[in-house]
Design a protein around this motif. Structure first.
Motif, PDB file in Angstrom:
ATOM      1  N   VAL A 245       0.775  -1.235  -0.013  1.00 33.43           N
ATOM      2  CA  VAL A 245      -0.088  -0.164   0.057  1.00 33.43           C
ATOM      3  C   VAL A 245       0.906   1.095  -0.045  1.00 33.43           C
ATOM      4  N   ALA A 246       1.920   1.308   0.832  1.00 34.05           N
ATOM      5  CA  ALA A 246       2.588   2.439   1.041  1.00 34.05           C
ATOM      6  C   ALA A 246       3.625   2.682  -0.194  1.00 34.05           C
ATOM      7  N   ALA A 247       4.075   1.547  -0.967  1.00 35.47           N
ATOM      8  CA  ALA A 247       4.804   1.684  -2.163  1.00 35.47           C
ATOM      9  C   ALA A 247       3.887   1.981  -3.266  1.00 35.47           C
ATOM     10  N   SER A 248       2.779   1.537  -3.430  1.00 38.64           N
ATOM     11  CA  SER A 248       1.852   2.065  -4.219  1.00 38.64           C
ATOM     12  C   SER A 248       1.490   3.600  -4.207  1.00 38.64           C
ATOM     13  N   TYR A 249       1.485   4.075  -2.870  1.00 38.96           N
ATOM     14  CA  TYR A 249       1.259   5.459  -2.700  1.00 38.96           C
ATOM     15  C   TYR A 249       2.557   6.302  -3.075  1.00 38.96           C
ATOM     16  N   TYR A 250       3.790   5.793  -3.045  1.00 36.45           N
ATOM     17  CA  TYR A 250       4.807   6.606  -3.224  1.00 36.45           C
ATOM     18  C   TYR A 250       4.880   6.716  -4.884  1.00 36.45           C
ATOM     19  N   CYS A 251       4.586   5.471  -5.584  1.00 41.44           N
ATOM     20  CA  CYS A 251       4.689   5.439  -7.036  1.00 41.44           C
ATOM     21  C   CYS A 251       3.428   6.289  -7.544  1.00 41.44           C
ATOM     22  N   ALA A 252       2.253   6.232  -7.104  1.00 45.06           N
ATOM     23  CA  ALA A 252       1.356   6.959  -7.291  1.00 45.06           C
ATOM     24  C   ALA A 252       1.540   8.624  -7.481  1.00 45.06           C
TER      25      ALA A 252
ATOM     26  N   ALA B  11      -6.993   2.252  -6.432  1.00 46.85           N
ATOM     27  CA  ALA B  11      -6.879   1.421  -5.413  1.00 46.85           C
ATOM     28  C   ALA B  11      -6.536   1.834  -4.080  1.00 46.85           C
ATOM     29  N   LEU B  12      -6.155   2.881  -3.849  1.00 42.57           N
ATOM     30  CA  LEU B  12      -5.653   3.580  -2.600  1.00 42.57           C
ATOM     31  C   LEU B  12      -6.615   4.181  -2.036  1.00 42.57           C
ATOM     32  N   ALA B  13      -7.520   4.772  -2.917  1.00 43.62           N
ATOM     33  CA  ALA B  13      -8.912   5.421  -2.669  1.00 43.62           C
ATOM     34  C   ALA B  13      -9.797   4.350  -1.802  1.00 43.62           C
ATOM     35  N   TYR B  14     -10.085   3.212  -2.744  1.00 40.39           N
ATOM     36  CA  TYR B  14     -10.771   2.112  -2.034  1.00 40.39           C
ATOM     37  C   TYR B  14     -10.225   1.717  -0.834  1.00 40.39           C
ATOM     38  N   PHE B  15      -8.980   1.854  -0.643  1.00 40.67           N
ATOM     39  CA  PHE B  15      -8.487   1.188   0.814  1.00 40.67           C
ATOM     40  C   PHE B  15      -8.835   2.088   1.740  1.00 40.67           C
ATOM     41  N   VAL B  16      -8.637   3.535   1.501  1.00 37.42           N
ATOM     42  CA  VAL B  16      -9.024   4.708   2.524  1.00 37.42           C
ATOM     43  C   VAL B  16     -10.475   4.746   2.965  1.00 37.42           C
TER      44      VAL B  16
ATOM     45  N   LEU C 225     -11.417 -10.885   7.991  1.00 38.67           N
ATOM     46  CA  LEU C 225     -12.156 -10.614   6.608  1.00 38.67           C
ATOM     47  C   LEU C 225     -12.077  -9.154   6.329  1.00 38.67           C
ATOM     48  N   GLY C 226     -12.007  -8.254   7.180  1.00 37.14           N
ATOM     49  CA  GLY C 226     -12.274  -6.802   7.041  1.00 37.14           C
ATOM     50  C   GLY C 226     -11.308  -6.203   5.709  1.00 37.14           C
ATOM     51  N   PHE C 227     -10.082  -6.707   5.762  1.00 31.94           N
ATOM     52  CA  PHE C 227      -9.088  -6.163   4.731  1.00 31.94           C
ATOM     53  C   PHE C 227      -9.035  -6.903   3.701  1.00 31.94           C
ATOM     54  N   SER C 228      -9.788  -8.204   3.654  1.00 31.37           N
ATOM     55  CA  SER C 228      -9.655  -9.276   2.403  1.00 31.37           C
ATOM     56  C   SER C 228      -9.967  -8.272   1.012  1.00 31.37           C
ATOM     57  N   ASP C 229     -10.893  -7.654   1.241  1.00 28.99           N
ATOM     58  CA  ASP C 229     -11.468  -6.988  -0.300  1.00 28.99           C
ATOM     59  C   ASP C 229     -10.521  -5.924  -0.620  1.00 28.99           C
ATOM     60  N   ASP C 230      -9.978  -5.246   0.747  1.00 26.79           N
ATOM     61  CA  ASP C 230      -8.773  -4.105   0.235  1.00 26.79           C
ATOM     62  C   ASP C 230      -7.666  -4.768  -0.121  1.00 26.79           C
TER      63      ASP C 230
ATOM     64  N   ALA D  88      -4.093  -4.197  -8.399  1.00 27.89           N
ATOM     65  CA  ALA D  88      -3.444  -3.001  -8.913  1.00 27.89           C
ATOM     66  C   ALA D  88      -2.046  -3.309  -8.980  1.00 27.89           C
ATOM     67  N   MET D  89      -1.514  -3.961  -8.178  1.00 33.31           N
ATOM     68  CA  MET D  89      -0.255  -4.194  -8.099  1.00 33.31           C
ATOM     69  C   MET D  89       0.198  -5.154  -9.307  1.00 33.31           C
TER      70      MET D  89
END
Length: 125
Positions: free
Chosen positions: A44-51, A67-72, A85-90, A97-98
């Protein structure tokens, strides 16, 4: 001036990297609040920096930002407060996305993520 990838970082680059990590730390409260419970936090953090990397192509940024918007966003398919289960969809959205843009996530994005999460270990030569 050409900069080699393997050149050691200057003091200014190290200071800038730490400043960027502090900015991200403030910008990603959900990630940092639950970081111990999220096995894919580094992605997630690497995706943030890449974005937010100026060299990242627009379509890649779009995929990562979606993807990050869906996560937050607190309301999603499976609420994050449901244990196990809560983070499984995230995780699924981030993984997809990765998979789509993995070639654009560079080692420096991963290093920034590790600095943010406090998991960075400097390589000894």
């Amino acid at each position: 001036m050409q900069i080699e990838i393997l050149d050691p970082e200057t003091e200014d680059e190290i200071a800038e990297r730490k400043l960027n990590a502090e900015k991200a730390r403030k910008a990603l409260p959900k990630l940092l609040k639950f970081v111990r419970h999220i096995p894919f936090a580094e992605d997630v953090a690497a995706s943030y920096y890449c974005a937010f990397d100026k060299e990242t192509p627009g379509r890649v940024r779009g995929v990562l930002l979606a993807a990050l918007a869906y996560f937050v966003v607190p309301t999603d398919v499976i609420p994050d407060f449901i244990l196990a289960l809560g983070f499984s969809d995230d995780a699924t959205v981030i993984a997809m996305a990765m998979g789509i843009v993995s070639g654009h996530i560079k080692s420096e994005h991963r290093r920034e993520a590790q600095l943010l999460l406090g998991t960075y270990k400097e390589k000894k030569s």
